[in-house]
Design an enzyme around this catalytic site. Sequence first.
Site, short mmCIF file in Angstrom:
data_model
loop_
_atom_site.label_atom_id
_atom_site.label_comp_id
_atom_site.label_asym_id
_atom_site.label_seq_id
_atom_site.Cartn_x
_atom_site.Cartn_y
_atom_site.Cartn_z
CB VAL A 185 -1.03 0.02 1.16
CG1 VAL A 185 -1.97 -1.16 1.09
CG2 VAL A 185 -0.36 0.12 2.51
CG HIS A 439 -7.95 23.94 20.30
ND1 HIS A 439 -8.67 23.05 19.54
CD2 HIS A 439 -8.40 25.18 19.97
CE1 HIS A 439 -9.53 23.73 18.80
NE2 HIS A 439 -9.38 25.02 19.04
#
Length: 462
Positions: A185, A439
Amino acid sequence: MANDASTVFDLVILGGGSGGYAAALRAAQLGLDVALIEKDKLGGTCLHRGCIPTKALLHAGELADQAREGSEFGVKTTFEGIDIEGVHKYKDGVVSGLYKGLQGLIASRKVTYVTGEGRLSSPTSVDVNGERYTGRHILLATGSVPKSLPGLEIDGNRVISSDHALVLDRVPKSAVVLGGGVIGVEFASAWKSFGADITIVEALPHLVPVEDESSSKLLERAFRKRGINFSLGSRFSGVEYTADGVKVSLENGKTFEAELLLVAVGRGPVSQGLGYEEAGVAMDRGYVLVDEYMRTNVPTISAVGDLVPTLQLAHVGFAEGMLVAERLAGQNPVPIDYDGVPRVTYCHPEVASVGITEAKAKELYGADKVVALKYNLAGNGKSKILKTAGEIKLVQVRDGAVVGVHMVGDRMGEQVGEAQLIYNWEALPAEVAQLVHAHPTQNEALGEAHLALAGKPLHSHD
């Protein structure tokens, strides 16, 4: 055949790949006198024909995709094609820099480095270049090579291995990739980014079949979206040359035509004709058998890396090599928990995991004792910014520790470090949930997933 300078080394290592050189560096650091024998280049498969060059190709492919997709971000970019010579120059430059650094490390630790094809001549000696190197202990670390299937000849022309693919002088117009595991892959992903038409053939029901089934399905969905074709659940039956390529046949009657067939069915151990059996080393299908401390049945011989039937990962080789060095230096190293080793497939999107799958957890603990939670990256701000899709899946023993973390999405390989700590320190969801994650970051998605599993979801539905 005499041992030059009548030296008896503390440790003689046969093979200078990930496992061998890690053992040499650590043993020398601990004061042992070490000889390291390598027939090719220090660094082995990982540095020269595996991890490093393939990831360089994948990064070049990522840049190609970004050039095509710049308008999605309001950036006017054009994609003019792949300069394969330039790609190889970049890839080889990365490898060359790391190779020189590694040579310097080995020299700085005063390891006796021998270039030549070695052979185990007794439980305490290796012969190379007409000389005998005797050691109180021998470490076998001869690695692996690409495998094929019975009757399938890799000719290096139209039927190639990963070794050939890494030095291919062109981007193939089309390719059939035989094998949907990590190697298959990753090459399929890179070649698709370069503009090739790709079909993956995998005999098992899913791509990356050793991963959690939900990860496999997410990767399959992403590959369909990218236009990477795949055929699952049917075995290869044959290949023949056509006028301008190959025709690949499957047992179910399907056929595929392409310019090349890349055989990516795994790697097999390098152990034939190296004197292992003659020295009494126990073997199975070419692999050297070891215990949890990497000891063979012969007291003076250990073995590590792709030569032994553990995970074929460079970082596993590093850990095994260091374990042997520390054991021989009289330390008390802890055996490796192979479930606790991070695993990353660097295709687009990436697949990363640590711990056990949901299916394995149910088998071990019972279906009623296992909780699984999926956190969709659509709720993660940084993933939105990057325009990547995927999820983080947590597998927990009910009211207990998280025993599996499975992630799909761009850059998920960079998040597996915290996932590794969560698994290996047997963290409870509530313990991870109380940690404050930055964040906006993709790392925050791990925190959000644990918040949800702890019963207090923030940016996700109950």
